[in-house]
Design a protein around this motif. Structure first.
Motif, short mmCIF file in Angstrom:
data_model
loop_
_atom_site.label_atom_id
_atom_site.label_comp_id
_atom_site.label_asym_id
_atom_site.label_seq_id
_atom_site.Cartn_x
_atom_site.Cartn_y
_atom_site.Cartn_z
N PRO A 21 0.82 -1.21 0.00
CA PRO A 21 0.00 0.00 0.00
C PRO A 21 0.86 1.27 0.00
O PRO A 21 2.01 1.25 0.48
CB PRO A 21 -0.81 -0.10 1.30
CG PRO A 21 -0.72 -1.54 1.70
CD PRO A 21 0.61 -2.01 1.23
N PRO A 22 0.32 2.36 -0.50
CA PRO A 22 1.05 3.64 -0.44
C PRO A 22 1.41 4.00 0.99
O PRO A 22 0.59 3.83 1.91
CB PRO A 22 0.04 4.64 -1.03
CG PRO A 22 -0.87 3.81 -1.89
CD PRO A 22 -0.98 2.49 -1.18
N GLY A 23 2.62 4.47 1.19
CA GLY A 23 3.06 4.87 2.52
C GLY A 23 3.60 3.75 3.38
O GLY A 23 4.13 4.00 4.46
N VAL A 24 3.48 2.50 2.91
CA VAL A 24 3.96 1.34 3.66
C VAL A 24 5.32 0.91 3.10
O VAL A 24 5.50 0.82 1.89
CB VAL A 24 2.97 0.17 3.59
CG1 VAL A 24 3.56 -1.08 4.24
CG2 VAL A 24 1.66 0.55 4.27
N THR A 25 6.25 0.65 3.99
CA THR A 25 7.54 0.08 3.61
C THR A 25 7.52 -1.41 3.95
O THR A 25 7.17 -1.78 5.08
CB THR A 25 8.70 0.75 4.36
OG1 THR A 25 8.71 2.14 4.05
CG2 THR A 25 10.04 0.13 3.97
N ALA A 26 7.85 -2.26 2.99
CA ALA A 26 7.80 -3.71 3.21
C ALA A 26 9.13 -4.36 2.87
O ALA A 26 9.79 -3.99 1.89
CB ALA A 26 6.69 -4.33 2.35
N GLY A 27 9.53 -5.30 3.70
CA GLY A 27 10.68 -6.15 3.44
C GLY A 27 10.21 -7.59 3.46
O GLY A 27 9.62 -8.04 4.45
N ILE A 28 10.42 -8.32 2.36
CA ILE A 28 9.84 -9.65 2.20
C ILE A 28 10.91 -10.64 1.76
O ILE A 28 11.73 -10.34 0.89
CB ILE A 28 8.71 -9.64 1.17
CG1 ILE A 28 7.57 -8.72 1.63
CG2 ILE A 28 8.18 -11.05 0.90
CD1 ILE A 28 6.50 -8.48 0.56
N ALA A 29 10.90 -11.84 2.36
CA ALA A 29 11.75 -12.93 1.91
C ALA A 29 11.00 -14.24 2.12
O ALA A 29 10.51 -14.51 3.21
CB ALA A 29 13.07 -12.95 2.67
N VAL A 30 10.88 -15.03 1.04
CA VAL A 30 10.22 -16.33 1.08
C VAL A 30 11.24 -17.38 0.62
O VAL A 30 11.76 -17.28 -0.49
CB VAL A 30 8.98 -16.36 0.18
CG1 VAL A 30 8.30 -17.72 0.25
CG2 VAL A 30 8.00 -15.26 0.56
#
Length: 351
Positions: A21-30
């Motif tokens: 979403p706008p304004g959200v910072t995400a860090g993802i690892a699968v």
């Protein structure tokens, strides 16, 4: 099997695909343990404040000090159980003080080969929730537990992570992300910080004297999914200060739903937005029965069926239909589910 530890490069297209979403910072690892490869990643080396995810390092450090043939004392067993299953902060603070604070992190970084994990900022030395950590390093922590740790350590830690309580000891619903999406095989260690009344440490809005973001509200879902803990999932997020918990809960769960997770079984049902504050989930479709819990305000929930029960009249809404929430194992009146229709369209009827 050759283990591929580097991360495949992806960027804005993947972020758009999973719906950050706008304004959200995400860090993802699968990470798929069957192939030894990362399946997906986004900002996987971006450092977030850990919130309660650091409790994984705390428990490993405690068990390391006890030795491979450890016999966990009863008092420690009680603290560690509530710390991992219910994300208890008092237990984490006890071990943080007893085991040397940031020295815990320094030891575990060396032992586990973590690359982007560090102790709290110098301005906040006692704040274990301000340990800096990444989605990729969290995958490395789980890989250590599952593939390299002594069998007794693996069995003990994973046994607790596979039995999380619905609510943390601070009362916050910790079933966002992984446990909201997958069933029945999952384990979790969640993290939340900055939301009004949340566990860990409230965001320091007066002195963000660090490269680590101490201001945005943080919500993280980490754990394993599938038979034999096949896939490790690590999703870290930061939300604009003041974000409602239900909104962040929904955003993180939507991100998790969009991921490719080998071996996963997704719980069937329809995702529906709820309304109201402190909506009760009940054991039966009436207000005379027991209460299983309360929904975060404005959260999106999974509905698998609906049935008729007690008429609830809360103008301008009125309905005698109740939705069954499989992740809660209970019912909530349709007055607070969906767009306002007494009966949800497209949702099966449960007799």
């Amino acid at each position: 099997m050759t283990v591929r530890d580097e991360l495949p490069a992806v960027g804005a297209d993947f972020a758009e695909f999973v719906g950050v979403p706008p304004g959200v910072t995400a860090g993802i690892a699968v990470f798929d343990r069957s192939t030894g490869q990362f399946v997906q990643q986004l900002n996987a080396d971006h450092q977030f404040r850990s919130a309660s995810v650091v409790k994984l390092l705390i428990v490993l450090d405690v068990l390391w000090q006890l030795g491979p043939e450890y016999d966990v004392p009863a008092a420690d067993r009680a603290r560690l159980e509530v710390m991992l299953r219910s994300s208890d902060d008092d237990a984490a603070s006890y071990y943080w003080d007893e085991c040397g604070g940031a020295a815990i992190v320094e030891r575990m970084v060396k032992r586990l080969g973590l690359t982007h994990t560090s102790g709290p900022p110098a301005t906040h030395p006692g704040f274990w929730g301000y340990v800096g950590i990444t989605a990729a390093d969290t995958v490395r922590i789980y890989r250590y537990i599952l593939d390299r740790a002594p069998v007794r350590v693996r069995s003990y830690v994973m046994g607790l992570l596979h039995q999380p309580t619905r609510y943390g000891t601070d009362g916050f619903d910790q079933y966002f992300g992984i446990p909201s999406v997958f069933d029945p095989e999952f384990s979790i260690k969640q993290g939340w910080s900055g939301f009004l009344g949340s566990s860990g440490y409230r965001s320091d809005r007066a002195k963000p004297d660090s490269l680590l973001d101490l201001v945005s509200d943080a919500l993280h879902t980490t754990g394993t999914v599938g038979v034999d803990d096949r896939t490790i999932v690590s999703v870290f997020t930061l939300h604009p200060s003041g974000t409602k918990y239900g909104k962040a809960y929904t955003d993180v769960t939507r991100l998790t739903r969009a991921l490719t997770v080998p071996g996963a079984v997704r719980t069937a049902g329809s995702w529906v937005v709820t309304t109201g504050e402190g909506v009760r989930v009940r054991t039966a479709p009436n207000t005379s029965c027991g209460i299983l819990g309360h929904l975060p305000s404005g959260v999106e929930v999974l509905v698998s069926a609906q049935t008729q029960g007690e008429l609830i009249d809360v103008p301008p809404r009125s309905s005698d239909w109740w939705s069954y929430l499989p992740k809660y194992g209970g019912y909530v009146t349709n007055v607070y589910v969906g767009s306002g229709a007494p009966k949800l369209p497209g949702v099966p009827v449960r007799q």
